[in-house]
Design a protein around this motif. Structure first.
Motif, short mmCIF file in Angstrom:
data_model
loop_
_atom_site.label_atom_id
_atom_site.label_comp_id
_atom_site.label_asym_id
_atom_site.label_seq_id
_atom_site.Cartn_x
_atom_site.Cartn_y
_atom_site.Cartn_z
N CYS A 33 0.83 -1.21 0.00
CA CYS A 33 0.00 0.00 0.00
C CYS A 33 0.86 1.26 0.00
N ALA A 34 1.93 1.23 0.80
CA ALA A 34 2.84 2.37 0.85
C ALA A 34 3.51 2.59 -0.50
N ALA A 35 3.90 1.49 -1.14
CA ALA A 35 4.55 1.60 -2.46
C ALA A 35 3.60 2.19 -3.49
N LEU A 36 2.33 1.76 -3.44
CA LEU A 36 1.34 2.32 -4.37
C LEU A 36 1.14 3.80 -4.13
N LEU A 37 1.13 4.20 -2.85
CA LEU A 37 0.96 5.61 -2.52
C LEU A 37 2.13 6.43 -3.05
N VAL A 38 3.35 5.92 -2.85
CA VAL A 38 4.54 6.62 -3.35
C VAL A 38 4.50 6.71 -4.87
N ALA A 39 4.09 5.61 -5.51
CA ALA A 39 4.01 5.61 -6.98
C ALA A 39 3.02 6.64 -7.46
N HIS A 40 1.90 6.77 -6.73
CA HIS A 40 0.90 7.76 -7.12
C HIS A 40 1.44 9.17 -6.95
N GLN A 41 2.15 9.40 -5.85
CA GLN A 41 2.65 10.73 -5.57
C GLN A 41 3.79 11.13 -6.49
N THR A 42 4.61 10.17 -6.92
CA THR A 42 5.79 10.50 -7.72
C THR A 42 5.64 10.11 -9.18
N ASN A 43 4.46 9.57 -9.55
CA ASN A 43 4.21 9.19 -10.93
C ASN A 43 5.22 8.18 -11.46
N ILE A 44 5.61 7.22 -10.60
CA ILE A 44 6.52 6.17 -11.04
C ILE A 44 5.91 5.39 -12.19
N ASP A 45 4.57 5.21 -12.14
CA ASP A 45 3.92 4.46 -13.21
C ASP A 45 4.09 5.17 -14.54
N ASP A 46 4.04 6.51 -14.54
CA ASP A 46 4.22 7.27 -15.78
C ASP A 46 5.66 7.16 -16.27
N ILE A 47 6.61 7.21 -15.35
CA ILE A 47 8.01 7.07 -15.72
C ILE A 47 8.26 5.71 -16.36
N ALA A 48 7.70 4.67 -15.72
CA ALA A 48 7.88 3.32 -16.25
C ALA A 48 7.24 3.19 -17.63
N TYR A 49 6.06 3.79 -17.79
CA TYR A 49 5.39 3.73 -19.09
C TYR A 49 6.23 4.40 -20.17
N ARG A 50 6.77 5.59 -19.85
CA ARG A 50 7.56 6.32 -20.83
C ARG A 50 8.82 5.54 -21.21
N GLN A 51 9.45 4.90 -20.22
CA GLN A 51 10.65 4.12 -20.50
C GLN A 51 10.32 2.90 -21.36
N LEU A 52 9.19 2.25 -21.05
CA LEU A 52 8.78 1.09 -21.83
C LEU A 52 8.43 1.50 -23.26
N ALA A 53 7.68 2.61 -23.39
CA ALA A 53 7.30 3.09 -24.73
C ALA A 53 8.53 3.45 -25.55
N GLU A 54 9.52 4.04 -24.90
CA GLU A 54 10.75 4.41 -25.59
C GLU A 54 11.48 3.17 -26.11
N TYR A 55 11.40 2.10 -25.35
CA TYR A 55 12.12 0.87 -25.69
C TYR A 55 11.43 0.09 -26.81
N ILE A 56 10.09 0.00 -26.76
CA ILE A 56 9.39 -0.89 -27.69
C ILE A 56 8.90 -0.21 -28.96
N THR A 57 8.90 1.14 -29.00
CA THR A 57 8.38 1.84 -30.18
C THR A 57 9.42 1.88 -31.29
N PRO A 58 9.05 1.49 -32.50
CA PRO A 58 10.00 1.50 -33.63
C PRO A 58 10.54 2.90 -33.89
N ALA A 59 11.79 2.98 -34.29
CA ALA A 59 12.44 4.27 -34.56
C ALA A 59 11.72 5.02 -35.68
N GLU A 60 11.17 4.28 -36.64
CA GLU A 60 10.47 4.91 -37.76
C GLU A 60 9.27 5.72 -37.27
N LEU A 61 8.51 5.15 -36.31
CA LEU A 61 7.35 5.85 -35.77
C LEU A 61 7.78 7.09 -34.99
N LYS A 62 8.85 6.96 -34.22
CA LYS A 62 9.36 8.11 -33.47
C LYS A 62 9.77 9.24 -34.40
#
Length: 313
Positions: A33-62
């Motif tokens: 629960c504490a980890a989820l609260l920290v993730a919500h407050q610091t947007n860790i989920d958004d950071i992780a999403y951006r890193q994942l999107a950067e990794y899996i998105t083809p260079a052509e689309l970028k």
């Protein structure tokens, strides 16, 4: 009749045994629960999403998109001196400067990318201007939120005032008079059409064809279902629009969601950036977005802050 008496200490023993049995799972649950609260407050989920999107998105689309995942705030926010109630924003390739609209009283403000104010142009007869977009040849469109109309104005180097009475106007007027009207404008040069963002209730992007013509007798107002579904997916409201002529994609700004999204005309969400996650306090009341000829993105925040976002190299 005999009675049964239990000692208080004996009553506590079952609870002690239960606590010992479930102590480890309980601690794990509390940590989760504490980890989820920290993730919500610091947007860790958004950071992780951006890193994942950067990794899996083809260079052509970028390469063929704006790709907001690579943008960050460049420097500190700039205060626009003696300006309040700032709203819509646009970039003019004619002058290589930014133009914004502000209220109380209604006016157009021209300034350099570094925030230096060049001039303030009063808007006579306009009421509640919330959006502006440059369409070329010193010509701009401005939107009145409550009236839900769009006016065409010409701003030359010697322009000192703009009068609504001299401006061609198109009115959509769906729910006119409410403070949930037009908040964003974008110009699509290829189709000679205007995209107009209605803030909410309902949150909608309209497309107007035929306004930029001599006759204006064949106006066509439409909505694209796919585009509006995509816009409504993550946004609680709309506060700004920009159309990137290079990729053909829309930048969609939401104040309440603290979100800037890149969306195709077909309704595909290509990339996004959580403005509340940005370093510092984040951008909390974003009211307008524009992009210059180099690809730098500018956002104005009420009452008078300007942010520049640049791509990481």
């Amino acid at each position: 009749m005999s009675s049964l008496t239990l000692h208080p200490d004996k009553l506590r023993h079952p609870f002690k045994r239960a606590y010992k049995r479930f102590r480890k799972p309980l601690r794990c649950a509390l940590i989760a629960c504490a980890a989820l609260l920290v993730a919500h407050q610091t947007n860790i989920d958004d950071i992780a999403y951006r890193q994942l999107a950067e990794y899996i998105t083809p260079a052509e689309l970028k390469d063929r998109s704006i790709w907001l995942n690579q943008y960050h705030i460049d420097g500190q926010p700039i205060l626009l001196d003696n300006i309040t109630e700032i709203s819509g924003l646009t970039w003019s390739s004619d002058t290589q400067t930014l133009f914004a609209v502000a209220n109380d009283p209604p006016r157009v403000v021209e300034f350099k990318p570094d925030g230096q104010i060049l001039r303030i142009i009063p808007l006579k007869g306009f009421h509640d201007v919330e959006a502006i977009t440059w369409i070329g040849n010193d010509t701009f469109l401005v939107a009145d939120e409550r009236r839900q109309d769009v006016g065409q104005v010409v701003i030359k180097a010697d322009t000192q005032t703009l009068d609504r009475a001299d401006s061609p106007i198109v009115t959509i007027g769906i729910g006119a008079g409410r403070n949930k009207g037009f908040e964003g404008l974008a110009w699509h040069p290829e189709s000679q059409s205007i995209f107009v963002a209605k803030e909410r209730d309902p949150l909608t992007i309209y497309r107007i064809k035929g306004f930029i013509s001599e006759s204006r007798n064949n106006l066509e107002v439409s909505q694209d279902e796919g585009l509006n579904k995509a816009v409504a997916r993550d946004n609680q409201d709309l506060s700004g629009l920009h159309l990137d002529s290079r990729s053909g994609n829309l930048l969609v700004l939401s104040d309440q969601s603290s979100l800037l999204s890149e969306i195709t005309m077909d309704g595909d969400i290509i990339s996004s950036i959580d403005l509340g996650w940005l370093p510092g306090t984040g951008i909390t009341q974003a009211e307008g977005v524009a992009m210059d000829d180099k690809g730098d993105i500018y956002i104005v925040e009420e009452p008078n802050r300007l942010y520049r976002l640049t791509k990481k190299k």
